[in-house]
Design a protein around this motif. Sequence first.
Motif, PDB file in Angstrom:
ATOM      1  N   PHE A 141      14.558   3.067  15.170  1.00 53.31           N
ATOM      2  CA  PHE A 141      14.207   2.944  13.758  1.00 53.31           C
ATOM      3  C   PHE A 141      13.118   3.942  13.383  1.00 53.31           C
ATOM      4  N   ASP A 142      13.462   5.217  13.420  1.00 51.82           N
ATOM      5  CA  ASP A 142      12.523   6.244  12.960  1.00 51.82           C
ATOM      6  C   ASP A 142      12.667   6.331  11.447  1.00 51.82           C
ATOM      7  N   THR A 143      12.025   5.416  10.740  1.00 51.96           N
ATOM      8  CA  THR A 143      12.211   5.331   9.304  1.00 51.96           C
ATOM      9  C   THR A 143      10.913   4.919   8.620  1.00 51.96           C
ATOM     10  N   TYR A 144      10.865   5.184   7.321  1.00 53.46           N
ATOM     11  CA  TYR A 144       9.631   5.003   6.551  1.00 53.46           C
ATOM     12  C   TYR A 144       9.100   3.582   6.568  1.00 53.46           C
ATOM     13  N   SER A 184       0.806  -1.215   0.000  1.00 52.79           N
ATOM     14  CA  SER A 184       0.000   0.000   0.000  1.00 52.79           C
ATOM     15  C   SER A 184       0.843   1.270   0.000  1.00 52.79           C
ATOM     16  N   MET A 185       2.157   1.158   0.016  1.00 46.09           N
ATOM     17  CA  MET A 185       3.015   2.354  -0.009  1.00 46.09           C
ATOM     18  C   MET A 185       2.787   3.104  -1.319  1.00 46.09           C
ATOM     19  N   ASP A 186       2.657   4.449  -1.222  1.00 46.69           N
ATOM     20  CA  ASP A 186       2.265   5.201  -2.415  1.00 46.69           C
ATOM     21  C   ASP A 186       3.376   6.106  -2.938  1.00 46.69           C
ATOM     22  N   TYR A 187       4.624   5.851  -2.560  1.00 49.60           N
ATOM     23  CA  TYR A 187       5.735   6.632  -3.113  1.00 49.60           C
ATOM     24  C   TYR A 187       6.974   5.757  -3.177  1.00 49.60           C
ATOM     25  N   PHE A 188       8.051   6.308  -3.730  1.00 41.91           N
ATOM     26  CA  PHE A 188       9.283   5.538  -3.887  1.00 41.91           C
ATOM     27  C   PHE A 188      10.311   6.074  -2.899  1.00 41.91           C
ATOM     28  N   PRO A 189      10.500   5.392  -1.758  1.00 46.08           N
ATOM     29  CA  PRO A 189      11.136   6.016  -0.601  1.00 46.08           C
ATOM     30  C   PRO A 189      12.611   6.383  -0.765  1.00 46.08           C
ATOM     31  N   MET A 190      13.335   5.792  -1.720  1.00 48.16           N
ATOM     32  CA  MET A 190      14.756   6.123  -1.827  1.00 48.16           C
ATOM     33  C   MET A 190      15.012   7.339  -2.717  1.00 48.16           C
ATOM     34  N   ARG A 191      13.963   7.894  -3.296  1.00 43.11           N
ATOM     35  CA  ARG A 191      14.170   9.144  -4.028  1.00 43.11           C
ATOM     36  C   ARG A 191      14.462  10.242  -3.024  1.00 43.11           C
ATOM     37  N   TYR A 251      12.134  12.541  -0.595  1.00 48.03           N
ATOM     38  CA  TYR A 251      11.374  12.028   0.539  1.00 48.03           C
ATOM     39  C   TYR A 251      12.293  11.880   1.748  1.00 48.03           C
ATOM     40  N   PRO A 252      11.793  12.266   2.943  1.00 46.17           N
ATOM     41  CA  PRO A 252      12.639  12.150   4.131  1.00 46.17           C
ATOM     42  C   PRO A 252      12.781  10.698   4.553  1.00 46.17           C
ATOM     43  N   LEU A 253      13.897  10.396   5.216  1.00 42.29           N
ATOM     44  CA  LEU A 253      14.113   9.044   5.740  1.00 42.29           C
ATOM     45  C   LEU A 253      13.171   8.768   6.899  1.00 42.29           C
ATOM     46  N   GLU A 254      12.947   9.803   7.742  1.00 43.36           N
ATOM     47  CA  GLU A 254      12.185   9.597   8.968  1.00 43.36           C
ATOM     48  C   GLU A 254      10.711   9.389   8.668  1.00 43.36           C
ATOM     49  N   GLU A 255      10.067   8.692   9.580  1.00 41.86           N
ATOM     50  CA  GLU A 255       8.657   8.391   9.414  1.00 41.86           C
ATOM     51  C   GLU A 255       7.818   9.651   9.615  1.00 41.86           C
ATOM     52  N   GLY A 301      10.460  -6.931  19.554  1.00 39.57           N
ATOM     53  CA  GLY A 301      11.312  -6.591  18.427  1.00 39.57           C
ATOM     54  C   GLY A 301      10.676  -5.595  17.479  1.00 39.57           C
ATOM     55  N   THR A 302      11.477  -5.188  16.492  1.00 40.07           N
ATOM     56  CA  THR A 302      11.052  -4.205  15.512  1.00 40.07           C
ATOM     57  C   THR A 302       9.934  -4.774  14.651  1.00 40.07           C
ATOM     58  N   ILE A 303       8.838  -4.044  14.540  1.00 38.35           N
ATOM     59  CA  ILE A 303       7.754  -4.477  13.662  1.00 38.35           C
ATOM     60  C   ILE A 303       7.771  -3.566  12.435  1.00 38.35           C
ATOM     61  N   ALA A 304       8.201  -4.118  11.314  1.00 35.70           N
ATOM     62  CA  ALA A 304       8.173  -3.365  10.063  1.00 35.70           C
ATOM     63  C   ALA A 304       6.724  -3.178   9.642  1.00 35.70           C
ATOM     64  N   LYS A 305       6.488  -2.147   8.826  1.00 37.68           N
ATOM     65  CA  LYS A 305       5.110  -1.901   8.400  1.00 37.68           C
ATOM     66  C   LYS A 305       4.533  -3.108   7.679  1.00 37.68           C
ATOM     67  N   LYS A 306       5.417  -3.830   6.965  1.00 45.88           N
ATOM     68  CA  LYS A 306       4.934  -5.001   6.244  1.00 45.88           C
ATOM     69  C   LYS A 306       4.545  -6.115   7.209  1.00 45.88           C
ATOM     70  N   MET A 307       5.112  -6.124   8.415  1.00 48.63           N
ATOM     71  CA  MET A 307       4.761  -7.122   9.419  1.00 48.63           C
ATOM     72  C   MET A 307       3.487  -6.717  10.159  1.00 48.63           C
ATOM     73  N   GLY A 308       3.034  -5.468  10.007  1.00 55.13           N
ATOM     74  CA  GLY A 308       1.847  -4.996  10.717  1.00 55.13           C
ATOM     75  C   GLY A 308       0.614  -5.850  10.487  1.00 55.13           C
ATOM     76  N   PRO A 309       0.197  -6.077   9.235  1.00 49.29           N
ATOM     77  CA  PRO A 309      -1.004  -6.893   8.998  1.00 49.29           C
ATOM     78  C   PRO A 309      -0.921  -8.311   9.582  1.00 49.29           C
ATOM     79  N   PRO A 310       0.214  -9.046   9.438  1.00 56.29           N
ATOM     80  CA  PRO A 310       0.288 -10.355  10.096  1.00 56.29           C
ATOM     81  C   PRO A 310       0.143 -10.260  11.613  1.00 56.29           C
ATOM     82  N   LEU A 311       0.732  -9.240  12.225  1.00 55.75           N
ATOM     83  CA  LEU A 311       0.634  -9.092  13.687  1.00 55.75           C
ATOM     84  C   LEU A 311      -0.817  -8.853  14.093  1.00 55.75           C
ATOM     85  N   LYS A 312      -1.489  -7.998  13.350  1.00 52.74           N
ATOM     86  CA  LYS A 312      -2.897  -7.715  13.655  1.00 52.74           C
ATOM     87  C   LYS A 312      -3.734  -8.988  13.481  1.00 52.74           C
TER      88      LYS A 312
END
Lengths: 170, 183
Positions: free
Chosen positions: B120-123, A143-150, A153-157, B84-95
């Motif tokens: 891990f403050d990351t996308y 469901s991600m709607d952008y390309f994050p390594m461009r 886009y910021p790295l942070e959430e 542990g770290t829950i990646a966004k892709k792991m969110g639906p399985p966890l739910k």
Amino acid sequence: MEKISHPLITEKLTARFGSDILSTEEEPLYKVLVITVNPARIIETLKFLYDDKELQFQFLTSLFAVHYPERKNEEIEMVYLLHNLWKNTRIRIKTYLPISNPEIDTATNLFSTANWMEREAYDFFGVIFKGHPNLKRILNIDSMDYFPMRKEYPLEEGTRRDKDDTMFGR
Amino acid sequence: MTTIKIPSLAEAPPGYEGHGFFATSLDRAIGLARKYSIWPLPFATSCCGIEFMATMGAHYDFARFGSERPSFSPRQADLLMVMGTIAKKMGPPLKQVYIQMAEPRWVLAMGACASSGGIFDTYSVLQGIDEIIPVDVYVPGCPPRPEQVIDGLMRVQDLVQNESLRRRHSPEYKALLAKYGIE
């Protein structure tokens, strides 16, 4: 076994592709030959390097994209790392795509391993590989709607409330 | 004849005691039983999971608290331990795992990543599992020591013991689940 000499590779490529070979240079740190080609002829180039009896670059080590926002009309760089396993010689093939239309032919017909690598390049940079059998995201959530390594886009959430810079003197 | 006094394993809840009988409320009796038989489901994705393995082992002996059987099926688990770290892709399985658990169910978030995203403050990483499922107890640390995990479990035991039998039917609880889009 003797490595393939760089002049031999450049001679063969320029004889075959002429002005579509945009530049050839030896990268200074690891002495790897870097060849820049016209994106329209990238697959032809890879095929030639694969089939030629003396060159035989038949192993695709890696394939990836890089984003250079400051380069106008060639923002996306595609890099192909090739390896001749018999003569242990490595080369890099580069090509540039405009970010407005990042389309390039797929290498999956030549290297099966390119399948997942191209999906990764699509996932993170939005490069469209024409003719790819299954071009969809591979690592990020669908469901991600952008390309994050461009780079735009910021790295942070961006939803964290516990990172108040004033508390850390920044 | 000498009498050997056997130490009681659990404190009896408050109630009325006489010759040959003991009376207490149903809430308290069930709370006591549940407190010492929490079956945890370890949902371990990274280093906190390794720390939890130490907690489960003979030295720290997690089983002392009635969690003798880690349940690797959500159907029979009472406590979901997210470690542990829950990646966004792991969110639906966890739910999905949370939804498959039967009521009453509790959730413990172990470590900084499960609680808030941690470093891990990351996308690609979920900034705390409470974005997708309700959490009862947070255990801070990166990773927490086994003593902290055990303390977290004891906080869950307190919640389990004192929870009213009607809580899961209350409008507040239903509103909480609705907030997460869980029926």
